[in-house]
Every structure is written in C-alpha cells, then in structure tokens.
Motif scaffolding. Structure first.
Motif, short mmCIF file in Angstrom:
data_model
loop_
_atom_site.label_atom_id
_atom_site.label_comp_id
_atom_site.label_asym_id
_atom_site.label_seq_id
_atom_site.Cartn_x
_atom_site.Cartn_y
_atom_site.Cartn_z
N GLY A 1 39.37 51.17 24.77
CA GLY A 1 38.04 51.68 25.05
C GLY A 1 37.26 52.03 23.79
N ILE A 2 37.94 52.61 22.81
CA ILE A 2 37.28 52.96 21.55
C ILE A 2 36.84 51.70 20.81
CG2 ILE A 2 37.68 53.94 19.25
CD1 ILE A 2 39.33 56.13 20.67
N LYS A 3 37.67 50.65 20.83
CA LYS A 3 37.27 49.38 20.20
C LYS A 3 36.03 48.81 20.88
CE LYS A 3 41.75 47.68 18.64
NZ LYS A 3 42.74 46.61 18.82
N ILE A 4 36.02 48.82 22.20
CA ILE A 4 34.87 48.29 22.95
C ILE A 4 33.63 49.11 22.63
CG2 ILE A 4 33.87 47.94 25.24
CD1 ILE A 4 36.79 47.40 26.22
N LEU A 5 33.74 50.44 22.68
CA LEU A 5 32.60 51.30 22.40
C LEU A 5 32.09 51.08 20.98
CD1 LEU A 5 30.68 53.54 23.29
CD2 LEU A 5 32.42 55.20 22.59
N SER A 6 33.00 50.96 20.04
CA SER A 6 32.62 50.70 18.65
C SER A 6 31.83 49.41 18.52
CB SER A 6 33.88 50.64 17.77
OG SER A 6 33.56 50.24 16.47
N ASN A 7 32.30 48.36 19.17
CA ASN A 7 31.61 47.07 19.12
C ASN A 7 30.22 47.14 19.76
OD1 ASN A 7 33.68 45.79 17.75
ND2 ASN A 7 34.69 45.13 19.63
N MET B 1 23.12 48.85 16.87
CA MET B 1 22.58 49.61 15.75
C MET B 1 22.28 48.76 14.54
SD MET B 1 24.59 53.23 15.88
CE MET B 1 23.39 54.03 14.84
N LEU B 2 23.01 47.69 14.36
CA LEU B 2 22.83 46.85 13.19
C LEU B 2 21.73 45.82 13.43
CD1 LEU B 2 26.58 46.21 12.27
CD2 LEU B 2 25.02 47.88 11.26
N PRO B 3 20.90 45.58 12.40
CA PRO B 3 19.86 44.56 12.57
C PRO B 3 20.47 43.17 12.74
CG PRO B 3 19.91 45.35 10.30
CD PRO B 3 20.91 46.17 11.09
N ASN B 4 19.81 42.34 13.49
CA ASN B 4 20.29 40.96 13.67
C ASN B 4 20.08 40.19 12.38
OD1 ASN B 4 20.92 41.41 16.36
ND2 ASN B 4 18.86 40.88 17.04
N ASN B 5 21.10 39.45 11.99
CA ASN B 5 21.01 38.65 10.74
C ASN B 5 20.57 37.25 11.04
OD1 ASN B 5 21.81 40.81 9.15
ND2 ASN B 5 23.97 40.37 9.48
N MET C 1 28.16 49.56 31.15
CA MET C 1 29.11 49.14 32.16
C MET C 1 29.44 47.65 32.03
SD MET C 1 30.02 51.79 33.96
CE MET C 1 30.80 51.01 35.31
N LYS C 2 28.53 46.85 31.50
CA LYS C 2 28.79 45.42 31.43
C LYS C 2 29.95 45.09 30.50
CE LYS C 2 25.76 43.47 27.92
NZ LYS C 2 24.57 42.72 27.64
N ASN C 3 30.34 46.02 29.64
CA ASN C 3 31.47 45.81 28.74
C ASN C 3 32.75 46.49 29.23
OD1 ASN C 3 30.34 44.29 26.36
ND2 ASN C 3 28.88 45.95 26.53
N GLY C 4 32.71 47.04 30.43
CA GLY C 4 33.90 47.63 31.02
C GLY C 4 34.15 49.08 30.68
N ILE C 5 33.16 49.75 30.09
CA ILE C 5 33.28 51.18 29.82
C ILE C 5 32.01 51.87 30.29
CG2 ILE C 5 34.86 50.93 27.86
CD1 ILE C 5 32.46 51.38 26.02
N ALA C 6 32.12 53.16 30.57
CA ALA C 6 30.95 53.94 30.98
C ALA C 6 30.57 54.89 29.86
CB ALA C 6 31.26 54.73 32.25
N PHE C 7 29.28 55.08 29.66
CA PHE C 7 28.78 55.96 28.60
C PHE C 7 27.74 56.89 29.19
CE2 PHE C 7 27.50 57.19 24.41
CZ PHE C 7 26.16 57.47 24.53
N ILE C 8 27.88 58.17 28.89
CA ILE C 8 26.89 59.16 29.29
C ILE C 8 26.54 59.98 28.06
CG2 ILE C 8 26.42 61.20 30.71
CD1 ILE C 8 28.44 60.11 32.72
N SER C 9 25.27 60.18 27.83
CA SER C 9 24.82 60.98 26.70
C SER C 9 25.44 62.37 26.78
CB SER C 9 23.30 61.09 26.72
OG SER C 9 22.87 62.04 25.77
#
Length: 54
Positions: free
Chosen positions: A38-44, A50-54, A1-9
């Motif tokens: 929304g897809i761009k936000i979810l992708s980000n 998922m990606l390790p921190n560099n 929610m903090k990014n402006g989208i809602a996600f439910i498994s």
C-alpha cells in the motif's frame, strides 16, 4: 480508489479544524506485506500527481 487504495485527507480527523496538508494512514488490521504494498502504491500515486510531466 482506482489504484486499489483509499485516501482521506487527514484534516477530516481533527474535530476543531486545521491541520491542512496532512493524511491519515490506517494500518491496524492488515499484515506487514500489505502495508508495504500500500505504501508503494501511495508513493507512486503521489509522485505521479506532484511531479511535472516530462
């Protein structure tokens, strides 16, 4: 929610269980521009988690 989208498994939408590692996207009541945004936000969000921190 903090990014402006809602996600439910997606698993929550299968009454008999199973179907882990899924997600459900609801885009029936929104215009195409908002869907793309929304897809761009979810992708980000997914990439950032998922990606390790560099």
């Amino acid at each position: 929610m903090k990014n402006g989208i809602a996600f439910i498994s997606g698993e929550a939408f299968f009454p008999n269980g199973g179907h882990k590692n899924t997600l459900r996207l609801n885009y029936t009541n929104i215009n195409e521009e908002k869907i793309r945004e929304g897809i761009k936000i979810l992708s980000n969000v997914i990439k950032a988690n998922m990606l390790p921190n560099n």
